[in-house]
Scaffold this motif. Structure first.
Motif, PDB file in Angstrom:
ATOM      1  N   GLU A  32      -7.107  -2.748   0.507  1.00 47.79           N
ATOM      2  CA  GLU A  32      -8.134  -3.296   1.396  1.00 47.79           C
ATOM      3  C   GLU A  32      -8.409  -2.352   2.561  1.00 47.79           C
ATOM      4  OE1 GLU A  32      -8.891  -7.140   4.266  1.00 47.79           O
ATOM      5  OE2 GLU A  32      -7.586  -7.385   2.532  1.00 47.79           O
ATOM      6  N   ILE A  33      -7.371  -1.799   3.155  1.00 49.59           N
ATOM      7  CA  ILE A  33      -7.550  -0.841   4.256  1.00 49.59           C
ATOM      8  C   ILE A  33      -8.358   0.358   3.778  1.00 49.59           C
ATOM      9  CG2 ILE A  33      -6.341   0.861   5.699  1.00 49.59           C
ATOM     10  CD1 ILE A  33      -4.123  -1.270   6.036  1.00 49.59           C
ATOM     11  N   PHE A  34      -7.988   0.910   2.620  1.00 50.84           N
ATOM     12  CA  PHE A  34      -8.641   2.112   2.123  1.00 50.84           C
ATOM     13  C   PHE A  34     -10.029   1.840   1.559  1.00 50.84           C
ATOM     14  CE2 PHE A  34      -4.186   3.761   1.869  1.00 50.84           C
ATOM     15  CZ  PHE A  34      -4.351   4.745   2.831  1.00 50.84           C
ATOM     16  N   SER A  35     -10.403   0.585   1.389  1.00 46.60           N
ATOM     17  CA  SER A  35     -11.759   0.275   0.926  1.00 46.60           C
ATOM     18  C   SER A  35     -12.778   0.453   2.048  1.00 46.60           C
ATOM     19  CB  SER A  35     -11.829  -1.147   0.369  1.00 46.60           C
ATOM     20  OG  SER A  35     -11.726  -2.095   1.413  1.00 46.60           O
ATOM     21  N   ASP A  36     -12.308   0.584   3.279  1.00 47.22           N
ATOM     22  CA  ASP A  36     -13.183   0.725   4.438  1.00 47.22           C
ATOM     23  C   ASP A  36     -13.572   2.197   4.636  1.00 47.22           C
ATOM     24  OD1 ASP A  36     -13.893   1.152   7.310  1.00 47.22           O
ATOM     25  OD2 ASP A  36     -13.532  -1.003   7.420  1.00 47.22           O
ATOM     26  N   ALA A  37     -14.862   2.481   4.518  1.00 46.57           N
ATOM     27  CA  ALA A  37     -15.356   3.863   4.631  1.00 46.57           C
ATOM     28  C   ALA A  37     -15.051   4.471   6.007  1.00 46.57           C
ATOM     29  CB  ALA A  37     -16.855   3.909   4.354  1.00 46.57           C
ATOM     30  N   GLN A  78      -8.862  -0.229  14.800  1.00 43.71           N
ATOM     31  CA  GLN A  78      -9.506   0.632  15.792  1.00 43.71           C
ATOM     32  C   GLN A  78     -10.435   1.653  15.149  1.00 43.71           C
ATOM     33  OE1 GLN A  78      -6.464   2.318  18.295  1.00 43.71           O
ATOM     34  NE2 GLN A  78      -5.750   0.315  18.971  1.00 43.71           N
ATOM     35  N   ALA A  79     -10.233   1.955  13.859  1.00 41.92           N
ATOM     36  CA  ALA A  79     -11.079   2.927  13.160  1.00 41.92           C
ATOM     37  C   ALA A  79     -12.315   2.261  12.550  1.00 41.92           C
ATOM     38  CB  ALA A  79     -10.274   3.628  12.066  1.00 41.92           C
ATOM     39  N   ARG A  80     -12.313   0.951  12.499  1.00 45.11           N
ATOM     40  CA  ARG A  80     -13.450   0.232  11.909  1.00 45.11           C
ATOM     41  C   ARG A  80     -14.568   0.152  12.934  1.00 45.11           C
ATOM     42  NH1 ARG A  80      -9.176  -3.491   9.487  1.00 45.11           N
ATOM     43  NH2 ARG A  80      -9.261  -2.978   7.292  1.00 45.11           N
ATOM     44  N   ALA A  87      -2.184  11.827  14.629  1.00 44.09           N
ATOM     45  CA  ALA A  87      -3.439  11.068  14.617  1.00 44.09           C
ATOM     46  C   ALA A  87      -3.547  10.243  13.337  1.00 44.09           C
ATOM     47  CB  ALA A  87      -4.621  12.018  14.755  1.00 44.09           C
ATOM     48  N   LEU A  88      -3.108  10.810  12.194  1.00 37.50           N
ATOM     49  CA  LEU A  88      -3.100  10.057  10.942  1.00 37.50           C
ATOM     50  C   LEU A  88      -2.275   8.784  11.092  1.00 37.50           C
ATOM     51  CD1 LEU A  88      -2.539  12.798   8.219  1.00 37.50           C
ATOM     52  CD2 LEU A  88      -4.558  11.358   8.477  1.00 37.50           C
ATOM     53  N   LYS A  89      -1.102   8.926  11.676  1.00 34.01           N
ATOM     54  CA  LYS A  89      -0.222   7.764  11.831  1.00 34.01           C
ATOM     55  C   LYS A  89      -0.869   6.704  12.716  1.00 34.01           C
ATOM     56  CE  LYS A  89       4.375   6.144  12.712  1.00 34.01           C
ATOM     57  NZ  LYS A  89       5.774   6.452  12.643  1.00 34.01           N
ATOM     58  N   HIS A  90      -1.527   7.144  13.782  1.00 34.22           N
ATOM     59  CA  HIS A  90      -2.169   6.174  14.670  1.00 34.22           C
ATOM     60  C   HIS A  90      -3.269   5.410  13.917  1.00 34.22           C
ATOM     61  CE1 HIS A  90      -3.536   4.274  18.325  1.00 34.22           C
ATOM     62  NE2 HIS A  90      -4.767   4.555  17.937  1.00 34.22           N
ATOM     63  N   ILE A  91      -4.061   6.118  13.138  1.00 30.77           N
ATOM     64  CA  ILE A  91      -5.153   5.467  12.399  1.00 30.77           C
ATOM     65  C   ILE A  91      -4.602   4.472  11.386  1.00 30.77           C
ATOM     66  CG2 ILE A  91      -7.023   5.856  10.739  1.00 30.77           C
ATOM     67  CD1 ILE A  91      -7.334   8.650  12.212  1.00 30.77           C
ATOM     68  N   ILE A  92      -3.590   4.865  10.629  1.00 32.66           N
ATOM     69  CA  ILE A  92      -3.084   3.983   9.574  1.00 32.66           C
ATOM     70  C   ILE A  92      -2.291   2.803  10.143  1.00 32.66           C
ATOM     71  CG2 ILE A  92      -0.876   5.108   9.009  1.00 32.66           C
ATOM     72  CD1 ILE A  92      -3.532   3.863   6.491  1.00 32.66           C
ATOM     73  N   THR A  93      -1.708   2.972  11.326  1.00 31.53           N
ATOM     74  CA  THR A  93      -0.972   1.858  11.931  1.00 31.53           C
ATOM     75  C   THR A  93      -1.873   0.962  12.780  1.00 31.53           C
ATOM     76  OG1 THR A  93      -0.250   3.252  13.787  1.00 31.53           O
ATOM     77  CG2 THR A  93       1.264   3.030  11.922  1.00 31.53           C
ATOM     78  N   HIS A  94      -3.074   1.440  13.089  1.00 32.02           N
ATOM     79  CA  HIS A  94      -4.051   0.654  13.865  1.00 32.02           C
ATOM     80  C   HIS A  94      -5.420   0.735  13.192  1.00 32.02           C
ATOM     81  CE1 HIS A  94      -0.888   1.847  16.741  1.00 32.02           C
ATOM     82  NE2 HIS A  94      -1.056   0.629  17.206  1.00 32.02           N
ATOM     83  N   GLN A 114     -12.951   7.909   6.550  1.00 38.66           N
ATOM     84  CA  GLN A 114     -13.533   9.031   7.284  1.00 38.66           C
ATOM     85  C   GLN A 114     -12.650   9.424   8.467  1.00 38.66           C
ATOM     86  OE1 GLN A 114     -15.781  11.082   6.501  1.00 38.66           O
ATOM     87  NE2 GLN A 114     -15.922  12.199   8.433  1.00 38.66           N
ATOM     88  N   ALA A 115     -12.144   8.450   9.196  1.00 36.28           N
ATOM     89  CA  ALA A 115     -11.268   8.746  10.337  1.00 36.28           C
ATOM     90  C   ALA A 115     -10.023   9.503   9.884  1.00 36.28           C
ATOM     91  CB  ALA A 115     -10.886   7.448  11.056  1.00 36.28           C
ATOM     92  N   LEU A 116      -9.447   9.102   8.754  1.00 30.83           N
ATOM     93  CA  LEU A 116      -8.271   9.793   8.235  1.00 30.83           C
ATOM     94  C   LEU A 116      -8.609  11.225   7.831  1.00 30.83           C
ATOM     95  CD1 LEU A 116      -6.764   6.909   6.090  1.00 30.83           C
ATOM     96  CD2 LEU A 116      -5.751   7.903   8.162  1.00 30.83           C
ATOM     97  N   ARG A 117      -9.791  11.427   7.293  1.00 30.39           N
ATOM     98  CA  ARG A 117     -10.173  12.773   6.828  1.00 30.39           C
ATOM     99  C   ARG A 117     -10.468  13.735   7.971  1.00 30.39           C
ATOM    100  NH1 ARG A 117     -12.606   9.730   2.054  1.00 30.39           N
ATOM    101  NH2 ARG A 117     -11.159  10.380   0.405  1.00 30.39           N
TER     102      ARG A 117
END
Length: 150
Positions: free
Chosen positions: A117-122, A146-148, A136-143, A126-129
């Protein structure tokens, strides 16, 4: 175990790899701890991949395996500098590897569902890429909220 508990202990890395197996080796090293060695985790991840690709589309794969020696799930997020073939419809550049204790059945499926479900969000993809580094990757995946955008 809620996904937030797994995410609190997730390891992240940006790396160059040549193929699926070298990606799984790197992931197993991040997943390894005193309770379970990298070699057994690699074998578990590769065995699962041999059953069928864990690529879920959009350049994402969620390899996962089980270990008799783990007491709690462990996660590792890898962003690959060059996409690799994971046997899906398109090459993969974002990999979330997960290892769970052998007795996890329902919890394992719930964690996979939440990750998908998390990875279904474009916006999250994009934020991870474009994240500048592993921190920064860890912050995005743990929050992820905030990237939506919206």
């Amino acid at each position: 175990m809620p996904l937030t508990d797994l995410m609190a202990a997730v390891s992240t890395q940006v790396l160059a790899v040549a193929d699926r197996d070298s990606t799984l080796i790197a992931a197993s090293r991040l997943l390894a701890c005193r309770e379970a060695g990298a070699d057994s985790l690699f074998l578990s991840l590769r065995e699962r991949e041999n059953v069928g690709s864990t690529a879920i589309g959009h350049g994402i794969a969620i390899p996962h395996g089980r270990s008799d020696t783990l007491q709690a799930p462990r996660g590792a997020l890898l962003r690959l500098q060059e996409p690799v073939d994971f046997g899906g419809d398109e090459p993969v550049d974002l990999v979330f590897a997960m290892a769970v204790p052998a007795h996890y059945t329902h919890q394992h499926l719930m964690l996979l569902s939440e990750l998908a479900e998390i990875f279904s969000d474009a916006d999250i993809r994009q934020a991870l890429r474009v994240a500048p580094d592993a921190q920064a990757l860890k912050h995005i995946i743990t929050h992820p909220q905030q990237a939506r955008s919206g």
